[in-house]
Design a protein around this motif. Structure first.
Motif, mmCIF file in Angstrom:
data_model
loop_
_atom_site.group_PDB
_atom_site.id
_atom_site.type_symbol
_atom_site.label_atom_id
_atom_site.label_comp_id
_atom_site.label_asym_id
_atom_site.label_seq_id
_atom_site.Cartn_x
_atom_site.Cartn_y
_atom_site.Cartn_z
ATOM 1 N N LEU A 40 8.739 0.966 0.037
ATOM 2 C CA LEU A 40 9.051 2.395 0.060
ATOM 3 C C LEU A 40 9.628 2.832 -1.291
ATOM 4 C CD1 LEU A 40 9.438 5.012 1.820
ATOM 5 C CD2 LEU A 40 11.751 4.164 2.283
ATOM 6 N N ARG A 41 9.126 3.962 -1.782
ATOM 7 C CA ARG A 41 9.668 4.544 -3.020
ATOM 8 C C ARG A 41 10.066 5.988 -2.767
ATOM 9 N NH1 ARG A 41 4.511 3.210 -6.223
ATOM 10 N NH2 ARG A 41 4.714 0.950 -6.414
ATOM 11 N N THR A 42 11.179 6.386 -3.372
ATOM 12 C CA THR A 42 11.545 7.797 -3.317
ATOM 13 C C THR A 42 10.599 8.585 -4.221
ATOM 14 O OG1 THR A 42 13.050 7.643 -5.197
ATOM 15 C CG2 THR A 42 13.983 7.172 -3.020
ATOM 16 N N ASN A 76 1.204 6.832 -0.980
ATOM 17 C CA ASN A 76 1.577 6.349 0.356
ATOM 18 C C ASN A 76 2.836 5.486 0.317
ATOM 19 O OD1 ASN A 76 -0.119 7.400 2.517
ATOM 20 N ND2 ASN A 76 -1.827 6.517 1.359
ATOM 21 N N HIS A 77 3.232 5.033 -0.884
ATOM 22 C CA HIS A 77 4.524 4.351 -1.014
ATOM 23 C C HIS A 77 5.673 5.290 -0.628
ATOM 24 C CE1 HIS A 77 3.670 0.469 -2.964
ATOM 25 N NE2 HIS A 77 2.723 1.072 -3.652
ATOM 26 N N ASN A 78 5.503 6.568 -0.861
ATOM 27 C CA ASN A 78 6.573 7.532 -0.583
ATOM 28 C C ASN A 78 6.782 7.756 0.918
ATOM 29 O OD1 ASN A 78 5.238 9.448 -3.328
ATOM 30 N ND2 ASN A 78 6.815 7.878 -3.406
ATOM 31 N N ALA A 82 2.525 2.012 2.284
ATOM 32 C CA ALA A 82 1.867 1.159 1.293
ATOM 33 C C ALA A 82 2.867 0.145 0.754
ATOM 34 C CB ALA A 82 1.311 2.004 0.148
ATOM 35 N N VAL A 83 2.330 -1.009 0.362
ATOM 36 C CA VAL A 83 3.156 -2.034 -0.284
ATOM 37 C C VAL A 83 2.382 -2.623 -1.458
ATOM 38 C CG1 VAL A 83 4.612 -2.810 1.650
ATOM 39 C CG2 VAL A 83 2.288 -3.721 1.412
ATOM 40 N N ASP A 84 3.107 -3.137 -2.434
ATOM 41 C CA ASP A 84 2.524 -3.959 -3.477
ATOM 42 C C ASP A 84 2.924 -5.397 -3.168
ATOM 43 O OD1 ASP A 84 1.687 -1.603 -4.631
ATOM 44 O OD2 ASP A 84 3.346 -1.516 -6.059
ATOM 45 N N VAL A 85 1.964 -6.290 -3.236
ATOM 46 C CA VAL A 85 2.212 -7.674 -2.842
ATOM 47 C C VAL A 85 1.625 -8.618 -3.894
ATOM 48 C CG1 VAL A 85 2.107 -9.295 -0.908
ATOM 49 C CG2 VAL A 85 1.790 -6.872 -0.474
ATOM 50 N N ARG A 128 -8.605 0.487 -10.285
ATOM 51 C CA ARG A 128 -8.143 -0.700 -9.568
ATOM 52 C C ARG A 128 -6.622 -0.805 -9.552
ATOM 53 N NH1 ARG A 128 -11.910 -5.784 -9.824
ATOM 54 N NH2 ARG A 128 -10.020 -6.616 -8.865
ATOM 55 N N ASP A 129 -6.095 -1.153 -8.396
ATOM 56 C CA ASP A 129 -4.655 -1.341 -8.224
ATOM 57 C C ASP A 129 -4.520 -2.628 -7.409
ATOM 58 O OD1 ASP A 129 -1.964 -1.028 -8.077
ATOM 59 O OD2 ASP A 129 -2.000 0.927 -7.097
ATOM 60 N N ASP A 130 -4.590 -3.759 -8.126
ATOM 61 C CA ASP A 130 -4.843 -5.040 -7.482
ATOM 62 C C ASP A 130 -3.747 -5.541 -6.545
ATOM 63 O OD1 ASP A 130 -7.383 -5.358 -8.536
ATOM 64 O OD2 ASP A 130 -6.663 -6.395 -10.339
ATOM 65 N N ASP A 131 -2.507 -5.095 -6.733
ATOM 66 C CA ASP A 131 -1.448 -5.595 -5.851
ATOM 67 C C ASP A 131 -1.117 -4.604 -4.725
ATOM 68 O OD1 ASP A 131 -0.053 -3.651 -7.192
ATOM 69 O OD2 ASP A 131 1.317 -5.022 -8.219
ATOM 70 N N HIS A 132 -1.908 -3.541 -4.624
ATOM 71 C CA HIS A 132 -1.598 -2.452 -3.695
ATOM 72 C C HIS A 132 -2.400 -2.571 -2.393
ATOM 73 C CE1 HIS A 132 -0.494 1.825 -2.832
ATOM 74 N NE2 HIS A 132 -1.630 1.799 -2.168
ATOM 75 N N PHE A 133 -1.673 -2.472 -1.278
ATOM 76 C CA PHE A 133 -2.293 -2.501 0.050
ATOM 77 C C PHE A 133 -1.687 -1.388 0.888
ATOM 78 C CE2 PHE A 133 -2.601 -6.649 -1.792
ATOM 79 C CZ PHE A 133 -3.867 -7.095 -1.450
HETATM 80 ZN ZN LIG Z 1 1.181 0.293 -4.760
#
Ligand SMILES: [Zn+2]
Length: 175
Positions: A40-42, A76-78, A82-85, A128-133
């Motif tokens: 989660l990001r503000t 979607n992080h907001n 969404a998460v980065d992994v 591409r955003d390779d660590d983003h799900f």
């Molecule tokens: Zn992300």
């Protein structure tokens, strides 16, 4: 998953948490240890990320590494969806050291298991955003409705506008 990942997942939508945890267990069985590096990001944190790679007029600053195309409220992080992994270079019970090499077998196993949970992978996007799900059943880009609900009632209001399993999004009245 490790404590840091669990803390980050605790702030995300329960369904996302469930899916990432399930994928992590399947990864571990294959000797791959993954961590949620961002959850989660503000809006403020999102804007910071955006302007770390864009000029103040919003155009891309190509002298800086790309981070995101989304300003605060547009990721979607907001909304905890969404998460980065990343997988670790090392194994279990050793300091986590992210391996960002997308072609590495560990990274490929991680992608496969997270996708098998039905998550959308940012590596399939044009940018591409390779660590983003992210969750597959929500809009790829957050909507005006998401932002209005968030302004009114925060995350609980946004999440309440979906069914628990996100199978369909009932349209709520936009007042
Ligand atoms: Zn992300």
């Amino acid at each position: 998953m490790d404590e840091i990942s669990e803390k980050r997942l605790a702030l995300c939508h329960p369904l996302l948490r469930e899916k990432v945890e399930a994928a992590a267990t399947l990864c571990e069985a294959q000797g791959v240890y993954i961590r949620v590096v961002s959850g989660l990001r503000t809006y403020e944190e999102q804007d910071q990320l955006f302007f770390s790679c864009h000029h103040s007029d919003g155009t891309r600053d190509f002298t800086k590494p790309w981070k995101t195309n989304a300003r605060g409220g547009w990721s979607n992080h907001n909304f905890g969806m969404a998460v980065d992994v990343a997988p670790s270079m090392h194994g279990k019970d050793v300091p986590f050291n992210p391996d960002w090499d997308v072609v590495h077998p560990a990274f490929q196993i991680m992608i496969r298991e997270l996708k098998s949970q039905g998550l959308v992978w940012g590596g399939d996007w044009k940018q591409r955003d390779d660590d983003h799900f992210q969750l597959a059943d929500v809009e790829v880009t957050p909507t005006t409705e998401n932002r209005i609900l968030f302004a009114k009632g925060g995350l609980p209001a946004v999440w309440a506008s979906y069914r628990d399993d996100l199978s369909r999004m009932p349209r709520t009245e936009m007042a």
